[in-house]
Design a protein around this motif. Structure first.
Motif, PDB file in Angstrom:
ATOM      1  N   UNK A 140      -6.854 -17.606 -25.136  1.00  0.00           N
ATOM      2  CA  UNK A 140      -7.087 -18.999 -24.738  1.00  0.00           C
ATOM      3  C   UNK A 140      -5.984 -19.924 -25.256  1.00  0.00           C
ATOM      4  N   UNK A 141      -5.809 -21.047 -24.564  1.00  0.00           N
ATOM      5  CA  UNK A 141      -4.716 -21.957 -24.917  1.00  0.00           C
ATOM      6  C   UNK A 141      -4.828 -22.455 -26.347  1.00  0.00           C
ATOM      7  N   UNK A 142      -6.002 -22.896 -26.757  1.00  0.00           N
ATOM      8  CA  UNK A 142      -6.161 -23.447 -28.108  1.00  0.00           C
ATOM      9  C   UNK A 142      -5.844 -22.400 -29.166  1.00  0.00           C
ATOM     10  N   UNK A 143      -6.184 -21.146 -28.874  1.00  0.00           N
ATOM     11  CA  UNK A 143      -5.866 -20.051 -29.803  1.00  0.00           C
ATOM     12  C   UNK A 143      -4.356 -19.839 -29.878  1.00  0.00           C
ATOM     13  N   UNK A 144      -3.707 -19.915 -28.718  1.00  0.00           N
ATOM     14  CA  UNK A 144      -2.240 -19.792 -28.694  1.00  0.00           C
ATOM     15  C   UNK A 144      -1.582 -20.915 -29.476  1.00  0.00           C
ATOM     16  N   UNK A 145      -2.036 -22.148 -29.239  1.00  0.00           N
ATOM     17  CA  UNK A 145      -1.441 -23.306 -29.909  1.00  0.00           C
ATOM     18  C   UNK A 145      -1.599 -23.186 -31.426  1.00  0.00           C
ATOM     19  N   UNK A 146      -2.766 -22.726 -31.851  1.00  0.00           N
ATOM     20  CA  UNK A 146      -2.999 -22.549 -33.288  1.00  0.00           C
ATOM     21  C   UNK A 146      -2.059 -21.492 -33.862  1.00  0.00           C
TER      22      UNK A 146
END
Length: 349
Positions: A140-146
């Motif tokens: 997921x995007x938020x996981x990638x950003x983190x």
């Protein structure tokens, strides 16, 4: 004006490696641009130069951990990636600068993290130094950003300090940072403490926030002697309708506008109406201000002390007058002022 006119000797010991213990207690050199008079004060004294309904314009951009250290595939060569801006959220595309640029080609894979947990592929060479990377991440995007930001370091310039510390994450951020997108701190805003902002309220001094996502263009070396041939990198600037109206109403009422930092100066001067008012906008600016230049909006500016030959010094000299600003810089050197984003400040009124 020529590049050589903005060169001076800056000993490395004059560059601040760390900020002062209290944000608002650095030195403040006050330059009166009409007379050339110089005063030596403390930053928290700045409100003594402003009255009721005068307005400070501040940049509320937020610095993100934009510096990634990685390895190139096959050779394991060390590379540094500077994240500039996100181009496409779904495809994980980022506009970046890679150093050393000469070793990186389209199709190369770059690995980040002790366990190579993040991988990126070079898909475009836009300039001699710029690249577009696609991060190969299926979650997921938020996981990638983190994951991306957990590997990033606070982008304190290497000419300030080679190794960042955990404290830099807070020190290299204004207390009013709100909108993520900057790869360098708007340094003049670093001196404002909560106590100082509260004292401004008690003194009926107003403030307005705009957003300018500071890039690294201000830190690029100018490589042309004729300044009219220099081209600045673009930065995104956001001035809301409310912010524009607050600034314009202050000007109409005859009160002073104080621009805090070169990014704010640049944004205020980019789109000015024929009535010398600010326009609300959400655009990119590559405006380059250097002497001679006639300002339309600010009546005063706050700035740190910048490196020789920098575009930020040129913008300051355009406002305060070349001769007076260069004399003020010499006074700063003679009186042990500290240079750079962690250094001391100058008010030009």
């Amino acid at each position: 004006m020529k590049l050589s006119q903005f060169q001076f000797d800056l000993p490395s010991e004059k560059i601040a490696k760390e900020p002062t213990r209290w944000r608002d207690e650095c030195k403040l050199l006050v330059l009166h641009k009409d007379t050339g008079e110089i005063e030596h004060r403390i930053f928290k004294d700045i409100i003594e130069y402003f009255g009721k309904r005068d307005r400070f314009v501040l940049n509320d951009t937020k610095v993100f951990p934009a510096k990634l250290l990685g390895k190139k595939e096959k050779t394991d060569a060390d590379i540094t990636v500077f994240l500039l801006r996100e181009l496409n959220r779904e495809q994980r595309l980022w506009d970046v600068i890679v150093e050393p640029a000469r070793k990186i080609r389209i199709g190369n894979k770059l690995y980040f993290g002790d366990d190579d947990s993040l991988v990126a592929e070079v898909i475009d060479n836009t300039t001699s130094r710029g690249r577009t990377l696609r991060f190969l991440y299926d979650g997921p995007y938020e996981e990638f950003k983190q994951a991306l930001f957990s590997l990033g370091k606070t982008p304190v310039p290497e000419w300030v300090k080679e190794e960042v510390s955990p404290e830099d994450a807070e020190n290299f951020q204004t207390i009013f940072a709100a909108n993520e997108g900057a790869v360098s701190a708007p340094a003049a805003g670093l001196h404002f403490s909560r106590e100082l902002l509260n004292r401004m309220i008690l003194n009926d001094i107003d403030k307005t926030f705009i957003t300018v996502h500071m890039g690294i263009g201000h830190f690029r070396e100018v490589d042309v002697e004729d300044l009219s041939k220099h081209r600045m990198d673009c930065e995104r600037m956001i001035i809301t309708e409310q912010a524009a109206e607050e600034i314009n109403a202050t000007k109409r009422a005859g009160h002073k506008i104080c621009a805090v930092g070169v990014t704010v100066i640049r944004a205020l001067e980019t789109y000015v109406t024929t009535q010398n008012e600010v326009r609300a906008t959400d655009q990119w600016t590559n405006k380059f201000i250097f002497p001679p230049y006639k300002f339309s909006i600010p009546d005063a500016i706050v700035s740190n002390f910048h490196r020789p030959g920098s575009t930020m010094l040129m913008a300051i000299a355009a406002f305060g007058g070349y001769d007076k600003v260069m004399k003020a810089y010499q006074a700063a050197l003679d009186n042990d002022y500290r240079f750079g984003p962690y250094g001391d400040a100058m008010l030009i009124i």
